[in-house]
Design an enzyme around this catalytic site. Structure first.
Site, PDB file in Angstrom:
ATOM      1  N   LYS A  10       0.828  -1.214   0.000  1.00  0.00           N
ATOM      2  CA  LYS A  10       0.000   0.000   0.000  1.00  0.00           C
ATOM      3  C   LYS A  10       0.862   1.264   0.000  1.00  0.00           C
ATOM      4  CE  LYS A  10      -3.933  -2.286   2.279  1.00  0.00           C
ATOM      5  NZ  LYS A  10      -4.967  -2.167   3.362  1.00  0.00           N
ATOM      6  N   TYR A  50     -12.337  -2.376  -3.809  1.00  0.00           N
ATOM      7  CA  TYR A  50     -12.869  -2.558  -2.452  1.00  0.00           C
ATOM      8  C   TYR A  50     -14.397  -2.500  -2.411  1.00  0.00           C
ATOM      9  CZ  TYR A  50      -8.292  -2.432  -0.140  1.00  0.00           C
ATOM     10  OH  TYR A  50      -7.024  -2.718   0.319  1.00  0.00           O
ATOM     11  N   PHE A  58     -15.624   2.785   7.153  1.00  0.00           N
ATOM     12  CA  PHE A  58     -14.250   3.182   6.832  1.00  0.00           C
ATOM     13  C   PHE A  58     -13.995   3.278   5.326  1.00  0.00           C
ATOM     14  CE2 PHE A  58     -14.293  -1.464   7.643  1.00  0.00           C
ATOM     15  CZ  PHE A  58     -13.812  -1.942   6.435  1.00  0.00           C
ATOM     16  N   ASN A 113      -2.173   0.148   6.880  1.00  0.00           N
ATOM     17  CA  ASN A 113      -1.644  -1.125   7.384  1.00  0.00           C
ATOM     18  C   ASN A 113      -0.712  -1.846   6.404  1.00  0.00           C
ATOM     19  OD1 ASN A 113      -3.628  -2.020   5.654  1.00  0.00           O
ATOM     20  ND2 ASN A 113      -4.511  -3.493   7.082  1.00  0.00           N
ATOM     21  N   HIS A 116      -2.035  -5.555   1.618  1.00  0.00           N
ATOM     22  CA  HIS A 116      -3.327  -6.234   1.471  1.00  0.00           C
ATOM     23  C   HIS A 116      -3.064  -7.632   0.948  1.00  0.00           C
ATOM     24  CE1 HIS A 116      -7.423  -7.220   0.222  1.00  0.00           C
ATOM     25  NE2 HIS A 116      -6.863  -7.691  -0.891  1.00  0.00           N
ATOM     26  N   GLU A 127      -9.637 -10.903  -7.308  1.00  0.00           N
ATOM     27  CA  GLU A 127      -8.661  -9.823  -7.125  1.00  0.00           C
ATOM     28  C   GLU A 127      -7.506  -9.927  -8.123  1.00  0.00           C
ATOM     29  OE1 GLU A 127      -9.507  -8.918  -2.382  1.00  0.00           O
ATOM     30  OE2 GLU A 127      -7.587  -9.800  -2.964  1.00  0.00           O
TER      31      GLU A 127
HETATM   32  P1  CMP Z   1      -7.428  -4.736   3.609  1.00  0.00           P
HETATM   33  O1  CMP Z   1      -7.003  -6.145   3.815  1.00  0.00           O
HETATM   34  O2  CMP Z   1      -6.775  -3.990   2.511  1.00  0.00           O
HETATM   35  O3  CMP Z   1      -9.010  -4.714   3.365  1.00  0.00           O
HETATM   36  C1  CMP Z   1      -9.806  -3.591   3.704  1.00  0.00           C
HETATM   37  C2  CMP Z   1      -9.074  -2.574   4.531  1.00  0.00           C
HETATM   38  O4  CMP Z   1      -9.888  -1.677   5.245  1.00  0.00           O
HETATM   39  C3  CMP Z   1      -8.254  -3.273   5.587  1.00  0.00           C
HETATM   40  O5  CMP Z   1      -7.168  -3.934   4.973  1.00  0.00           O
HETATM   41  C4  CMP Z   1      -7.916  -2.105   6.525  1.00  0.00           C
HETATM   42  O6  CMP Z   1      -6.741  -1.428   6.136  1.00  0.00           O
HETATM   43  C5  CMP Z   1      -9.101  -1.145   6.332  1.00  0.00           C
HETATM   44  N1  CMP Z   1      -9.915  -1.015   7.531  1.00  0.00           N
HETATM   45  C6  CMP Z   1     -10.126   0.125   8.219  1.00  0.00           C
HETATM   46  N2  CMP Z   1     -10.922  -0.093   9.270  1.00  0.00           N
HETATM   47  C7  CMP Z   1     -11.229  -1.415   9.257  1.00  0.00           C
HETATM   48  C8  CMP Z   1     -12.001  -2.258  10.100  1.00  0.00           C
HETATM   49  N3  CMP Z   1     -12.660  -1.777  11.182  1.00  0.00           N
HETATM   50  N4  CMP Z   1     -12.088  -3.571   9.797  1.00  0.00           N
HETATM   51  C9  CMP Z   1     -11.454  -4.075   8.709  1.00  0.00           C
HETATM   52  N5  CMP Z   1     -10.710  -3.321   7.871  1.00  0.00           N
HETATM   53  C10 CMP Z   1     -10.581  -2.003   8.153  1.00  0.00           C
END
Ligand code: CMP
Length: 142
Positions: A10, A50, A58, A113, A116, A127
């Site tokens: 990311k 997404y 979020f 974070n 992914h 994906e």
């Molecule tokens: P990712 O695996 O990329 O999939 C969706 C993303 O939403 C996740 O990683 C997080 O970075 C983001 N996100 C933010 N808040 C939440 C949450 N409460 N639960 C899950 N994903 C979240």
């Protein structure tokens, strides 16, 4: 069994200049990179990728973050690749991520974070197809 999974480094981790470090963790963890591309996602692309999260609170922040800079996208292949990749990444929330995982080492929050990964075989298929034509995937011949 041999599997493929989609991985995204990311914008936060690309900005930290740790693409090579993360690739090294994939390779040391038994995963092979069989396709890769760098791109700066458009809002439409990020929303499309997404789409399953579009009703989540979020969603808007997630899309804004994912278009804040370039991402590195790759297909990883290997035995039990989906679970293996998730183990190497660590928990979605870096506060819960095990020591030595990518998210424990590089992520700052659940929003930013670092990486992914597909969460199952069906999402992996969708994906991977979102970013790569079949002809862009290069299985090993040696
Ligand atoms: P990712 O695996 O990329 O999939 C969706 C993303 O939403 C996740 O990683 C997080 O970075 C983001 N996100 C933010 N808040 C939440 C949450 N409460 N639960 C899950 N994903 C979240």
């Amino acid at each position: 069994a041999q599997e493929r999974t989609l991985s995204i480094i990311k914008p936060d981790a690309v900005a930290k200049n740790v693409i090579g470090d993360i690739y090294s963790r994939f390779e040391k963890g038994g995963l092979r990179i069989v396709a890769a591309r760098m791109l700066h996602l458009s809002r439409d692309q990020a929303e499309g990728f997404y789409a399953v999260h579009q009703e989540r609170p979020f969603f808007r922040d997630l899309v804004d973050f994912m278009i804040s800079g370039p991402v590195m996208v790759q297909v990883l292949e290997g035995d039990d690749a989906i679970r293996r990749h998730r183990d190497i990444m660590g928990a979605t929330n870096p506060k819960e991520a095990a020591p030595g995982t990518i998210r424990a080492d590089f992520a700052t929050s659940i929003d930013e974070n670092a990486v992914h990964g597909s969460d199952g075989p069906d999402t992996a298929k969708t994906e991977i197809a979102f970013f790569f034509d079949d002809s862009a995937i290069c299985p090993r011949t040696r």
